[in-house]
Motif scaffolding. Structure first.
Motif, PDB file in Angstrom:
ATOM      1  N   UNK A 334      49.485  -0.286 -11.050  1.00  0.00           N
ATOM      2  CA  UNK A 334      49.294  -1.255 -12.139  1.00  0.00           C
ATOM      3  C   UNK A 334      50.565  -0.805 -13.217  1.00  0.00           C
ATOM      4  N   UNK A 335      50.786   0.426 -13.365  1.00  0.00           N
ATOM      5  CA  UNK A 335      51.778   0.921 -14.405  1.00  0.00           C
ATOM      6  C   UNK A 335      53.368   0.512 -13.903  1.00  0.00           C
ATOM      7  N   UNK A 358      62.139   1.293 -15.687  1.00  0.00           N
ATOM      8  CA  UNK A 358      62.758   2.582 -15.148  1.00  0.00           C
ATOM      9  C   UNK A 358      62.670   3.569 -16.179  1.00  0.00           C
ATOM     10  N   UNK A 359      62.737   3.482 -17.608  1.00  0.00           N
ATOM     11  CA  UNK A 359      62.346   4.362 -18.479  1.00  0.00           C
ATOM     12  C   UNK A 359      60.857   4.629 -18.662  1.00  0.00           C
ATOM     13  N   UNK A 360      60.132   3.504 -18.644  1.00  0.00           N
ATOM     14  CA  UNK A 360      58.567   3.989 -18.457  1.00  0.00           C
ATOM     15  C   UNK A 360      58.191   4.798 -17.149  1.00  0.00           C
ATOM     16  N   UNK A 382      46.926   5.464 -14.487  1.00  0.00           N
ATOM     17  CA  UNK A 382      47.728   5.839 -15.509  1.00  0.00           C
ATOM     18  C   UNK A 382      47.685   4.667 -16.477  1.00  0.00           C
ATOM     19  N   UNK A 383      47.398   4.889 -17.713  1.00  0.00           N
ATOM     20  CA  UNK A 383      47.587   3.812 -18.605  1.00  0.00           C
ATOM     21  C   UNK A 383      49.043   3.262 -18.835  1.00  0.00           C
ATOM     22  N   UNK A 384      49.139   2.019 -18.651  1.00  0.00           N
ATOM     23  CA  UNK A 384      50.712   1.465 -18.937  1.00  0.00           C
ATOM     24  C   UNK A 384      51.105   1.487 -20.121  1.00  0.00           C
ATOM     25  N   UNK A 385      50.201   1.481 -21.306  1.00  0.00           N
ATOM     26  CA  UNK A 385      50.617   1.578 -22.570  1.00  0.00           C
ATOM     27  C   UNK A 385      50.948   2.964 -22.962  1.00  0.00           C
ATOM     28  N   UNK A 399      42.613   7.171 -24.037  1.00  0.00           N
ATOM     29  CA  UNK A 399      43.634   7.804 -24.976  1.00  0.00           C
ATOM     30  C   UNK A 399      43.935   6.615 -26.059  1.00  0.00           C
ATOM     31  N   UNK A 400      44.152   5.445 -25.771  1.00  0.00           N
ATOM     32  CA  UNK A 400      44.343   4.318 -26.489  1.00  0.00           C
ATOM     33  C   UNK A 400      43.343   3.019 -26.305  1.00  0.00           C
TER      34      UNK A 400
END
Length: 458
Positions: A334-335, A358-360, A382-385, A399-400
């Motif tokens: 998903x991320x 790529x950075x994420x 893993x949270x994509x945000x 977390x968010x």
């Protein structure tokens, strides 16, 4: 008994004064076809006067035996053995029998031994004509294993054979004749061709079934094709039977199979097995051909829609991973897919998304590794945000609070796009069905007119 006449019925009678000096003329002249077909004939008279004549015709062998040299049977010199002489016709032999030619002397000597000669002599005549076309056949079925179908089959065999008693080889004649008289004829006065055929037929059936069954297996001949091998089998059997005939003083001239037939029910069963096997082969070939046709159709479909088999399989794997909410792969997919779908888009939009993905992903990877090493528990999505690693099965980020949603897979290239995307970030293919510009109804792929309001679709 008188001095001039003997009462022994087995001695030939000679009348008159001259008869007292007469000798026997020993010969065999068959008077009819039945006698001519005899294989062995014992001369009806015996204990012949000394000097009697033995006449042997062409195609005859005469065997003269007497015990003139009789002695102790335990004598190492063999003095107790009877004299055996073999004469091959045509010939005329003067015999030395040990009995006086003069009847008064002979009868006087016989009176001392109860009326019979102390020098007992006998003559056998052997017919050396070739005996061909003697028939043989199995009385019980021969069980053989069909090498093609690997089943036991019952067969019957019939044929002809021919034999004779050696007459030309002078070194073999005495040996063969004595074996024939001792092992076959015995003490019979008359031995017919029918008796010999029956005797040798029994011997043939002692050996042929095993020899035939072994030949069929060794040469892998199916019973359905056995008719084409009759000549080969005949030659093989004759070569093996020669020694068996030789044991009885006979020379085997020919041996043949006229037919080797399986039972009808066995033949029907084998034919049915072959038909079933053929059907199975044809069915397997048909299935293989159908699979080839379907594979070619799918290949044409992929080529027409712009993807290959490997891309299709990759799409299936990504869909399976994205659909499994409780796995770590789902969160990572998903991320990664949510942020990197734009890599394939043209222009600045695609390039920007590619750099962002790529950075994420570069930031997420060490976080995932650190969390896995420190937490020591099973990781979830893993949270994509924020990049937080959540427990297995979490539907919201701890977390968010970001909700974990599944993306939309592109049907053309298999790329997983963010929820709500209308076009694929990888290939630009439309992700949602087109809608009618007039009524807003969803339109099936390739529709030219709206099924709801009839508006023409450009």
């Amino acid at each position: 008994m008188s001095l001039f006449h003997s009462d022994n019925e087995k001695e030939e009678k000679h009348s008159g004064i001259l008869g007292a000096f007469s000798v026997d003329n020993i010969k065999w002249e068959p008077g009819n076809d039945e006698d001519a077909s005899l294989v062995s004939f014992r001369y009806p008279y015996e204990d012949f006067p000394n000097g009697s004549y033995l006449q042997v015709a062409q195609s005859q062998i005469a065997v003269f035996t007497n015990n003139m040299g009789a002695g102790s049977s335990t004598d190492a010199t063999g003095a107790g053995d009877s004299q055996v002489s073999v004469f091959v016709g045509p010939c005329k032999i003067k015999l030395d029998t040990g009995d006086s030619r003069f009847a008064p002397f002979r009868n006087a000597a016989h009176s001392l031994t109860g009326g019979s000669s102390a020098f007992h002599s006998v003559v056998y005549f052997i017919n050396t004509n070739y005996m061909n076309e003697l028939r043989w056949g199995t009385t019980e079925p021969i069980i053989v294993q069909d090498p093609e179908e690997d089943v036991n089959v019952h067969v019957r065999a019939f044929g002809l054979f021919g034999a004779h008693i050696e007459q030309n080889d002078s070194s073999l004649v005495p040996i063969q004749v004595r074996k024939f008289l001792v092992k076959v004829v015995g003490t019979r006065d008359r031995y017919t061709r029918e008796e010999l055929t029956s005797f040798m037929r029994a011997k043939i059936l002692e050996y042929v079934p095993d020899l035939l069954a072994k030949a069929i297996v060794d040469q892998e001949v199916s019973v359905l094709k056995i008719a084409t091998h009759l000549s080969d089998f005949s030659s093989q059997m004759q070569g093996k039977l020669v020694n068996y005939f030789d044991e009885f003083g006979l020379t085997l001239d020919n041996f043949s199979f006229n037919s080797i037939k399986p039972f009808e029910e066995d033949l029907a069963a084998i034919n049915e097995m072959k038909i079933q096997r053929k059907r199975s082969i044809l069915e397997a070939q048909g299935n293989a051909a159908q699979m080839d046709i379907e594979s070619e159709a799918l290949a044409r479909k992929r080529a027409r829609e712009g993807y290959n088999y490997q891309q299709e399989r990759g799409m299936d794997v990504m869909e399976s991973a994205a659909g499994n909410e409780g796995s770590a792969a789902s969160g990572l997919m998903g991320a990664g897919m949510g942020l990197g779908m734009g890599v394939g888009m043209g222009g600045a939009f695609g390039a920007g998304f590619s750099n962002l993905a790529n950075q994420t992903m570069g930031a997420v990877a060490p976080m995932v590794g650190t969390a896995s090493a420190s937490a020591g528990m099973q990781n979830g999505p893993v949270c994509p945000s924020c990049g937080n690693v959540n427990p297995m099965g979490a539907k919201f980020c701890l977390e968010c609070g970001q909700k974990f949603e599944q993306g939309v897979a592109c049907l053309a290239c298999g790329h997983l796009n963010p929820v709500g995307a209308k076009f694929c970030l990888e290939c630009g293919n439309r992700l949602t069905s087109p809608r009618c510009p007039s009524c807003g109804a969803e339109l099936p792929e390739g529709t030219k007119f709206c099924p709801n309001c009839g508006t023409k679709i450009q």
